[in-house]
Design a protein around this motif. Sequence first.
Motif, PDB file in Angstrom:
ATOM      1  N   LEU A 112       3.629  25.235 -12.480  1.00  0.00           N
ATOM      2  CA  LEU A 112       5.048  25.520 -12.334  1.00  0.00           C
ATOM      3  C   LEU A 112       5.898  24.269 -12.156  1.00  0.00           C
ATOM      4  CD1 LEU A 112       6.614  28.194 -12.305  1.00  0.00           C
ATOM      5  CD2 LEU A 112       6.974  27.760  -9.917  1.00  0.00           C
ATOM      6  N   PRO A 113       5.529  23.346 -11.270  1.00  0.00           N
ATOM      7  CA  PRO A 113       6.331  22.116 -11.187  1.00  0.00           C
ATOM      8  C   PRO A 113       6.353  21.346 -12.499  1.00  0.00           C
ATOM      9  CG  PRO A 113       4.936  22.315  -9.269  1.00  0.00           C
ATOM     10  CD  PRO A 113       4.525  23.401 -10.202  1.00  0.00           C
ATOM     11  N   HIS A 114       5.234  21.395 -13.228  1.00  0.00           N
ATOM     12  CA  HIS A 114       5.211  20.690 -14.508  1.00  0.00           C
ATOM     13  C   HIS A 114       6.204  21.300 -15.488  1.00  0.00           C
ATOM     14  CE1 HIS A 114       3.567  18.842 -18.128  1.00  0.00           C
ATOM     15  NE2 HIS A 114       3.575  20.043 -18.667  1.00  0.00           N
ATOM     16  N   ILE A 115       6.231  22.611 -15.567  1.00  0.00           N
ATOM     17  CA  ILE A 115       7.153  23.270 -16.500  1.00  0.00           C
ATOM     18  C   ILE A 115       8.598  22.993 -16.086  1.00  0.00           C
ATOM     19  CG2 ILE A 115       7.947  25.485 -17.376  1.00  0.00           C
ATOM     20  CD1 ILE A 115       5.200  26.547 -17.120  1.00  0.00           C
ATOM     21  N   VAL A 116       8.828  23.036 -14.790  1.00  0.00           N
ATOM     22  CA  VAL A 116      10.199  22.813 -14.317  1.00  0.00           C
ATOM     23  C   VAL A 116      10.658  21.409 -14.658  1.00  0.00           C
ATOM     24  CG1 VAL A 116      11.611  22.627 -12.265  1.00  0.00           C
ATOM     25  CG2 VAL A 116      10.076  24.532 -12.508  1.00  0.00           C
ATOM     26  N   SER A 117       9.765  20.432 -14.492  1.00  0.00           N
ATOM     27  CA  SER A 117      10.196  19.066 -14.794  1.00  0.00           C
ATOM     28  C   SER A 117      10.319  18.850 -16.292  1.00  0.00           C
ATOM     29  CB  SER A 117       9.231  18.054 -14.194  1.00  0.00           C
ATOM     30  OG  SER A 117       7.988  18.148 -14.824  1.00  0.00           O
ATOM     31  N   CYS A 118       9.671  19.682 -17.099  1.00  0.00           N
ATOM     32  CA  CYS A 118       9.815  19.539 -18.554  1.00  0.00           C
ATOM     33  C   CYS A 118      11.199  19.899 -19.030  1.00  0.00           C
ATOM     34  CB  CYS A 118       8.815  20.442 -19.283  1.00  0.00           C
ATOM     35  SG  CYS A 118       7.198  19.717 -19.408  1.00  0.00           S
ATOM     36  N   GLN A 119      12.005  20.504 -18.183  1.00  0.00           N
ATOM     37  CA  GLN A 119      13.369  20.807 -18.599  1.00  0.00           C
ATOM     38  C   GLN A 119      14.149  19.539 -18.827  1.00  0.00           C
ATOM     39  OE1 GLN A 119      15.363  24.363 -16.471  1.00  0.00           O
ATOM     40  NE2 GLN A 119      13.996  23.413 -15.007  1.00  0.00           N
ATOM     41  N   PHE A 120      13.743  18.470 -18.183  1.00  0.00           N
ATOM     42  CA  PHE A 120      14.522  17.244 -18.271  1.00  0.00           C
ATOM     43  C   PHE A 120      13.829  16.165 -19.065  1.00  0.00           C
ATOM     44  CE2 PHE A 120      17.619  18.935 -15.607  1.00  0.00           C
ATOM     45  CZ  PHE A 120      16.971  19.712 -14.685  1.00  0.00           C
ATOM     46  N   THR A 121      12.524  16.093 -18.940  1.00  0.00           N
ATOM     47  CA  THR A 121      11.805  15.089 -19.721  1.00  0.00           C
ATOM     48  C   THR A 121      10.637  15.755 -20.392  1.00  0.00           C
ATOM     49  OG1 THR A 121      10.505  14.594 -17.790  1.00  0.00           O
ATOM     50  CG2 THR A 121      12.331  13.122 -18.271  1.00  0.00           C
ATOM     51  N   ASP A 122      10.298  15.285 -21.521  1.00  0.00           N
ATOM     52  CA  ASP A 122       9.190  15.896 -22.223  1.00  0.00           C
ATOM     53  C   ASP A 122       7.938  15.074 -21.978  1.00  0.00           C
ATOM     54  OD1 ASP A 122       8.834  17.095 -25.642  1.00  0.00           O
ATOM     55  OD2 ASP A 122       7.959  17.701 -23.740  1.00  0.00           O
ATOM     56  N   HIS A 123       7.000  15.692 -21.265  1.00  0.00           N
ATOM     57  CA  HIS A 123       5.810  14.911 -20.939  1.00  0.00           C
ATOM     58  C   HIS A 123       4.787  15.001 -22.036  1.00  0.00           C
ATOM     59  CE1 HIS A 123       7.036  14.513 -16.817  1.00  0.00           C
ATOM     60  NE2 HIS A 123       7.337  15.774 -16.787  1.00  0.00           N
ATOM     61  N   SER A 124       5.116  14.535 -23.195  1.00  0.00           N
ATOM     62  CA  SER A 124       4.078  14.679 -24.216  1.00  0.00           C
ATOM     63  C   SER A 124       3.459  13.332 -24.477  1.00  0.00           C
ATOM     64  CB  SER A 124       4.667  15.239 -25.495  1.00  0.00           C
ATOM     65  OG  SER A 124       5.698  14.402 -25.944  1.00  0.00           O
ATOM     66  N   SER A 125       2.204  13.241 -24.277  1.00  0.00           N
ATOM     67  CA  SER A 125       1.513  12.008 -24.657  1.00  0.00           C
ATOM     68  C   SER A 125       0.865  12.256 -26.005  1.00  0.00           C
ATOM     69  CB  SER A 125       0.477  11.636 -23.601  1.00  0.00           C
ATOM     70  OG  SER A 125      -0.235  12.773 -23.225  1.00  0.00           O
ATOM     71  N   ASN A 126       0.247  11.259 -26.522  1.00  0.00           N
ATOM     72  CA  ASN A 126      -0.141  11.337 -27.929  1.00  0.00           C
ATOM     73  C   ASN A 126      -1.111  12.445 -28.259  1.00  0.00           C
ATOM     74  OD1 ASN A 126       1.427   9.230 -28.577  1.00  0.00           O
ATOM     75  ND2 ASN A 126      -0.139   7.714 -28.112  1.00  0.00           N
ATOM     76  N   ASP A 127      -2.043  12.655 -27.361  1.00  0.00           N
ATOM     77  CA  ASP A 127      -3.060  13.625 -27.758  1.00  0.00           C
ATOM     78  C   ASP A 127      -2.767  15.028 -27.245  1.00  0.00           C
ATOM     79  OD1 ASP A 127      -5.380  12.747 -25.126  1.00  0.00           O
ATOM     80  OD2 ASP A 127      -3.213  12.602 -25.280  1.00  0.00           O
ATOM     81  N   LYS A 128      -1.732  15.148 -26.463  1.00  0.00           N
ATOM     82  CA  LYS A 128      -1.491  16.480 -25.927  1.00  0.00           C
ATOM     83  C   LYS A 128      -0.282  17.111 -26.605  1.00  0.00           C
ATOM     84  CE  LYS A 128      -4.184  16.045 -22.142  1.00  0.00           C
ATOM     85  NZ  LYS A 128      -5.052  16.902 -21.465  1.00  0.00           N
ATOM     86  N   LEU A 129      -0.251  18.371 -26.585  1.00  0.00           N
ATOM     87  CA  LEU A 129       0.846  19.091 -27.206  1.00  0.00           C
ATOM     88  C   LEU A 129       2.069  19.045 -26.300  1.00  0.00           C
ATOM     89  CD1 LEU A 129       1.629  21.084 -29.479  1.00  0.00           C
ATOM     90  CD2 LEU A 129       0.868  22.891 -27.992  1.00  0.00           C
ATOM     91  N   GLY A 130       3.201  18.623 -26.849  1.00  0.00           N
ATOM     92  CA  GLY A 130       4.402  18.589 -26.032  1.00  0.00           C
ATOM     93  C   GLY A 130       5.019  19.972 -25.936  1.00  0.00           C
ATOM     94  N   LEU A 131       5.796  20.161 -24.918  1.00  0.00           N
ATOM     95  CA  LEU A 131       6.394  21.473 -24.730  1.00  0.00           C
ATOM     96  C   LEU A 131       7.393  21.774 -25.830  1.00  0.00           C
ATOM     97  CD1 LEU A 131       6.347  23.798 -22.800  1.00  0.00           C
ATOM     98  CD2 LEU A 131       8.246  22.824 -21.612  1.00  0.00           C
ATOM     99  N   SER A 132       8.110  20.731 -26.246  1.00  0.00           N
ATOM    100  CA  SER A 132       9.133  20.996 -27.259  1.00  0.00           C
ATOM    101  C   SER A 132       8.501  21.433 -28.559  1.00  0.00           C
ATOM    102  CB  SER A 132       9.985  19.748 -27.479  1.00  0.00           C
ATOM    103  OG  SER A 132       9.145  18.640 -27.626  1.00  0.00           O
TER     104      SER A 132
END
Lengths: 444, 437
Positions: free
Chosen positions: A240-260
Amino acid sequence: MRQEAQAIVLAAGPGMRMTSLTSHTPKCLLPLGTLPMLCYPLHLLQQAGFSEVSVVVSEGQEQRVGKMVEQYGLKVDLDVAVVSTAHDPGTADSLRQIASKIKQRSVEEVVVISSDLVTDVALQDVLDQHRSRGADLTMLTSPTPSLQTTPPGPKSKTHLNSDIICTEAGSGRLVYAVAGGDYDECVTLQSSLLNCAAPLLLSASTQDAHLYVMKRWLFDYVLNKESPCADMGSLKAEILPHIVSCQFTDHSSNDKLGLSGAVEREEWDDLVKKYNSSVVPSRHHSLAHLQPPVCLTFHHPGLCVRANTLHTYWHLNRKINELFNQVYPNSEWQLRHPTAVIIERAQVSEDSVVGGGTMVCEKTNIASSVVGKHCRINPLVRLSSSVLGDHVTLASGCVIENSLILASVERKCVIKNCIVTDSNKIEEGKTYSGEVLEATQDFA
Amino acid sequence: MAPKAEIHEEQVLQAVILAQCEQDYGDPVTQDVPKVLAPLANTPLLEYSLEWLERCGVEEAIVYCRADTHLETIREHCRAFMTRRGDTTPATTHPGGLRVNVVASEDCHSLGDAMRDLYAKSLLKGDFILLQGDTVTTLDLPALVTEHRESRAADRNAIMTCVYMGEGGKVGTTAEKTTTATLLVSASTNKLLLHRRRGGRSTSSRLSVPTELLQGAGDILAYPAAYDPSVTICSEVVPSLFSDNFDYSTLDSLVRGVIEQEELLGYTIKCRVLEGGYAGRAASINSLIGVSGEVVGRQAYPLVPEVSQTSHRVRYHHDAFTHTYWDPSAKFPKGSMVTGVVVGAGTEVSPTAHLQNTTLGDHCTLGDGVVVRESVVMTGVCVKAASKLEQCWVGDNVVLGEGVVVAPGCVIGAGGHPGGSRRSRPRHQALCAAPPW
């Protein structure tokens, strides 16, 4: 035909904060005012109009849970899914184990409830707000309940840190959430969050009630092995904290799927944003630059308690006779069950709860207590401010005060402020005060 | 609104206006005229504050300035303010009107010095309103003072109430970094818990909130960017705190000091973040132009450009559709090419000129094809054909040649004659006291 929402109740939890009670019974089946705890969220879903509910249970419990529907007159169909508790899975891990079962349906929203939630919120309102404001995640919050009753057992100093929840004042949008116990001295709000320039309400007196309504694509993202959530075990504390913080920054690193990358929006979404002139606030109106996901809170000022610690469990049991109609409306379940046999010379106070099939003999005095099903209270027993589980027999002459009894008391004794889960620990004629009488493990 | 009578004495409502203490406009503007008397929509800045204070029922205003060449001008102006009421019907409820007292000191370089001086001279008798000289405000000051007094009565240690503008009030164009602050305010008691100027020395804009604040104070409201109009309601403890600590030079340092030493001194500061109302601070040239635009847009109603603040007479005609104000003797094209403009007396504007959000002083002449956007032009300026001015400040009696392009942020001092077809660099200040170039 697309179904609107799917409900999942997480009932596989081991009850880590009430270990003395959960050694014999799984947490979801602990009695709460003569009904198992699991009935309350199921009834809540039934009230909101759900006809089918998926329940996630640990191994060995599917039989008992499956029978609950007929036993307690619930009108929902239960789809029981079993997860193995071998490696102490978190809530998200257990969801991943049964992911295949959930994916078969095509639904728009997924409602995830913890089995220990007792509340009088109208779930339909939560779903309405979720849909009308176009949220991707809605979290139920409520003011942290203040518990005045003292639980039995030894005085413990466990002080759980409360959750910290930060919302945009006015719109209720969730901008920051951290679970109790995951922060130390200070809480850092990132600059990207502060750019939204709206006043933020930071609160430590609001609790996360563990009722989440998520859009389908977000739920798939959470369970996806490619996403950054794959390493996170707990829904409330990590995902939940991860999803909430994704509202402002996209935590996508190269090998992982970004939320956007995972967001699904309707085709006409951009058109709506451009031409929207409605006066009803929705996600198209927000001042801040909105990135998906849109996380909102639904703040419920009424009753909302999670029975996952001894203190809250005890508090709910003691107050259940006042609260029952609030949290379990429109049901035929009665707190003074018709099949309970109360002999005439027994004195049972008005605010006591007596379960079905129980026999209360003469010359007993029961005050402000909860007695479970199929119990037998022998004569000359004095019971006050206590909670009895199911199938408990109290021997004649016992005096029990402010205690939680989950196993039979076969010998006459005085028990005050104790928790009893094992009959063998009771000895004749002794007085127990402030102890936990449970079966200890043999290492033989 | 008469002030509340206390048990022993009537409390006189006082205000302190700090002229010339912080952030000056710089020489091209202030060589002839002090900053507080610089015209905003053809009215001196100080006039707005004095007029509004009088309307609020404040009885005494102390204008504090540095004892330099402009002191006499300010004194003269304040004298004129007090005597002007003789020939107009007073719009105030208090019969005495506003008494303006000009106090000057040679060593005043900051707000702290001013406070210390006032404390030494014992001029402040109780709670007072503290304004910066360049603030234009129409906030409900008596209500703020009443709230301050109530909170003081409830808690003797609440020594100051800071006023900020939240989202609804004013944010956006003129909210510069130096005038916005990040605030943490307790939701239940309005106590200020943390105050940090944005865009100052600290480059990281992460906000760390200590959790003990949350556990203790209950819910906290965080304002990431609240606009600071420099309006504060202070109690009598504030000047004494300044005189105890020579380190405190600005109000920020006082706020920080009080918050840090809360355990020691026990003082708290309340904070009110207002959603409505207007307050603007013309601290720099850019914000002067911005606030001027807002006043022209009637955000500071009832202080409107068409009513002269000195004589309370309507001096300009007003066209609400294009937001234009003009003196009857001015000639200019009344069409859609001219919007948001104040045109002074005797000014001639050619029919092909484009004007947008500007203020023109008296006796100006603008040639053909001149484009002026978001600028402030003083009296007697002559702009020849095909010149472009954008976001600049042009002093008295400047003659701009043909085809001059003035870049945004420029300041052209009085009497200058920038020749034909030159482009000036952005934010270039041309100081001209001498004869033409």
